[in-house]
Design an enzyme around this catalytic site. Sequence first.
Site, short mmCIF file in Angstrom:
data_model
loop_
_atom_site.label_atom_id
_atom_site.label_comp_id
_atom_site.label_asym_id
_atom_site.label_seq_id
_atom_site.Cartn_x
_atom_site.Cartn_y
_atom_site.Cartn_z
N HIS A 11 0.82 7.40 8.44
CA HIS A 11 1.66 8.21 7.54
C HIS A 11 1.01 9.56 7.21
CE1 HIS A 11 5.08 5.80 6.41
NE2 HIS A 11 4.38 4.83 5.83
N ALA A 15 0.85 -1.18 0.00
CA ALA A 15 0.00 0.00 0.00
C ALA A 15 0.88 1.23 0.00
CB ALA A 15 -0.89 0.01 1.24
N MET A 16 0.29 2.36 -0.34
CA MET A 16 1.05 3.61 -0.42
C MET A 16 0.21 4.75 0.14
SD MET A 16 3.79 5.20 -1.25
CE MET A 16 3.89 6.95 -0.86
N GLU A 17 0.86 5.52 1.02
CA GLU A 17 0.13 6.50 1.85
C GLU A 17 -0.21 7.83 1.20
OE1 GLU A 17 3.39 5.56 2.25
OE2 GLU A 17 4.64 7.25 2.88
N ASN A 18 -0.17 7.96 -0.12
CA ASN A 18 -0.45 9.24 -0.79
C ASN A 18 -1.49 10.06 -0.03
OD1 ASN A 18 0.99 8.08 -3.11
ND2 ASN A 18 -0.85 6.83 -3.24
N HIS A 37 -1.28 1.55 9.27
CA HIS A 37 0.06 2.02 8.89
C HIS A 37 -0.06 3.23 7.95
CE1 HIS A 37 4.38 1.21 7.64
NE2 HIS A 37 3.94 1.91 6.60
N GLU A 38 -0.85 3.08 6.91
CA GLU A 38 -0.94 4.18 5.93
C GLU A 38 -1.64 5.40 6.53
OE1 GLU A 38 1.01 3.56 3.70
OE2 GLU A 38 1.00 1.37 3.71
#
EC number: 3.4.11.-
Length: 954
Positions: free
Chosen positions: A385, A346-349, A381-382
Amino acid sequence: MAGSKVYISKTLAATTVLMTFSAIIGIITMIAVYQLEVMSLPPTKPPEPTTTETIPTGPPPSMRLPGNVIPESYKVFLQPYLYTEISNVTNQTFLFTGNSTVQLRCMEKSKNIFLHSKDLVLKAIRLTDLDENVNLEVTHHVNESDSDSNFLEIRVENEVLRENGSYSLFTAFEGILHDDLEGFYRSEYEDQASGEKRFLAASQMEPTDARKVFPCFDEPAMKAYFEITIIHREGTTALTNWPMTASGSNTIIIDGESWLVTPFATTSKMSTYILAITVSDFTSQPSPHREGIKVWARPDAVDAKHTDYAATITVPILEYYEEEFGIKYPLNKLDEIALPDLGPGAMENWGLITYRESALLFVEGVSSETNKEWIATIIAHELAHQWFGNLVTMNWWNEIWLNEGFATYMAYKGVDKVEPSWNVKDLIVINEVQEALEVDALTTSHPLCSAEEDIQTPSDIAGLFDVITYSKGAAVLRMLSYYIGENQFKMGIRSYLNEFKYSNVVQKDLWRHLQQAVDDAHRLENVEDVMKSWTQQVGYPVVTVNTNDGKVYQEHFLLNKTEHMSTLQWQVPIITVKDGSTDKPITFLLTDEVTKSEFKSDRWVLANVNRTGFYRVNYNKENWQRLIQQLETRPNEIFTINRGQLIDDAFNLARAKYVNVTLALDTTKYLKNDTEYIPWQSAVHNLDYFILMFDRSEVYGPMQAYLRKQVIPLYEYFENYTIHSEVPESHTAQFNQINAISVACANGFKNCTDMASSLFNRWRENDTYQPIHPNLKTTIYCNAIAAGGEDEWEFAWERFQNSTVATERDKLRYALSCTKQIWLLNRYLQYTLDPNKIRKMDAVSTIIYIARNVAGQALAWDFVRAQWNYFSQQYDGGIIALGELIDEVTLRFSTEYELQQLKQFQAEHGEDSLGSASRALEQAIERTEANIKWVKENKRTVLEWFRRESKTAY
Ligand code: BES
Ligand code: ZN
């Protein structure tokens, strides 16, 4: 000279102003302006030889942007041409076009501007002096020979940029939406009703791929405001970080086709690596708890309610953080989207978090408890961020642990809020602390915080996303929080976030704020002194407690200790308990050797209570014996976490030759009387090393016999559930049931293997009815395929291809690696090169699964070597960890011959082609050398021990 300044025509100036106000006019003018802009470009002259110029013109001395010019705000237009549906068009296209206007501030008199651009075709460039309202003549230069820098250099001809001057840089460009999971890329999935392919465009910028989407100052400290407009085909939805502007989308016709122009509100000041864009035909489920929070996915998945769990837990976690950090989530929207293809999990954009489907979509009755925990963890987690990373960002990648360590640590708190019965605060010890201790015992490990100048290229940066950054980062934060007190920790974090919101930090800023909180509470701890020893130094200590004389001292713990003398010292917060004592635990900060009279004792002493400290503990023989005795008589008098710790420390101390290997093995004997997950998991994990070292030798038989004997009581403890394909109530009991089955089956316990095959066959005979509980699928599929042949494999492969549920596909993809048939494994390896069979994001993990199988080990290593060029071209610099590939594929290496192969591989591929895998390869060499020695020294003893212990009745 007259030609050096190009005055902007009044009409052009007027259109430029209008563009900022109206979306429709914006797009029409975008096209018109674009034409004008191209025409207005001054003719490019051949570069003139510089005369007596004193202002630097050459490339900057490092890969870093020189900082002479910095961005303030960007306006970006992007237009992806792909069709989501291709049934009624003949020419699908993956082109995207765009333009960007960035406002710049010039910090010092300059002749050139450096920014980043990668794989883009530049169509136009214009530099405007905003103070003078004139265009400047420029030439541009992309440094091809130094491909790592990705610099786009704009040279100002005949003029000099003024200190404090305001400029704007316009670029128009084209790119391709590849299926490479980097930058702006394409993804695809199958629509269930029609069976047709659907396409979407998505993005992944971190760490260094925003430059593949538009030319930009792609460094985390170059924060700016972004105003993005997406021009996308009618029938699709475009999302970016910030919400759409109030005016909404407008339709326009271009070349007879309908397009939507969707303008988005200007962002807060942010880094480029957390920008995001998606264009898809996805639908969404709103959160029931708060306006503006939505979970997006394929329409089929949303209709089937696979988004429910994520939509339910997101807001409670978000609100917990708002409260804990004392800062509201600053946006009025948050989109979480499940993408069929994504590099990381996953990515926290900021405002648009992207996930793999398996990390966001929970399918009731199909997904397991493990899947559910992963979804909760990754969401937490994301979301963490959004503060640690997005609001407050490290100044440079060398301190990426300030992002990843914090998010990893906070995730446990976030999950604990929404799933309190799971006890994840204990699981952090198994998942992070134990993992990090293992890697950080190698001389090839690295400090949490690297020197800034050591981290330059994209692959240097990609190489930092590792166990140290994530798990050691989380572990030392946990240690600090217990050491200074959770409340002080929280207060310090709050003021740290508050002071640095919308800007960048270095570690010292964090220490300062935590120190203030400690001082305010009238406590005496020195945060920076203590923490420096954990973040600036590599490794960690082993603390030895001797109960004969009460001495306590530390030394650097290294698996390979004889070869490397180290004098490193840490400031170690110690918490101990004593058998039979009702007093409070004894706590102190260990620096130099001390003698503690309390520890002189003929009852056991145990240090590192609940494993809050990041270190291992060794004892004198007598104390070890007393602890083992306690485990065998009344294990519950030692905390669960510490039972796991005793096993883990003993095994690792044995590997480093602090204690005998038999002592380590002795810590597992009591397990026949323990049903708790943490100690079992710890043992399974450590015995895994023995399996890797010995599953190709005569030790394996007796070892299996011993493991079988130990696990049978545990298997039987859960058997009533297992045979009915049911699971116990508690989260960790569910995990331990899986351990019981996996260990029992892997070691040939017939009840288990029969159970697995018969359940699997029942499914095979009637695949409309799934008799296997979701939790048990991974292990049952795997064991049935291991015991079976081609038919079982083909059945699973077919199910894999037909399933649209990512968590189910992942289980099957793993299980397919369990076959013992060499030819099937070989063919399966080949499938990883074909994205139509195995998605690119899954290729590396599939190879790793195959290498884990003793029958696939050698095949996988040959395959990785043979295909290295393919992998390094496809994946390096990106998020797919080549380091992990090398690390995992060589785990079993323990012979001279294998060591030679590694060295040869290293010699054949220089640093360049190894890229982010070069450290992993060094670690693999070090580990192999250690393994060779260890096997040589321990094989006989281990064989005898297993022989003896497998015979004794229980
Ligand atoms: N920021 C990362 C994603 C990332 C990793 C981007 C490496 C670029 C390079 C994200 O926050 C992350 O850490 N994802 C983890 C999951 C997490 C729960 C540990 C992942 O993808 O494994
Ligand atoms: Zn992260």
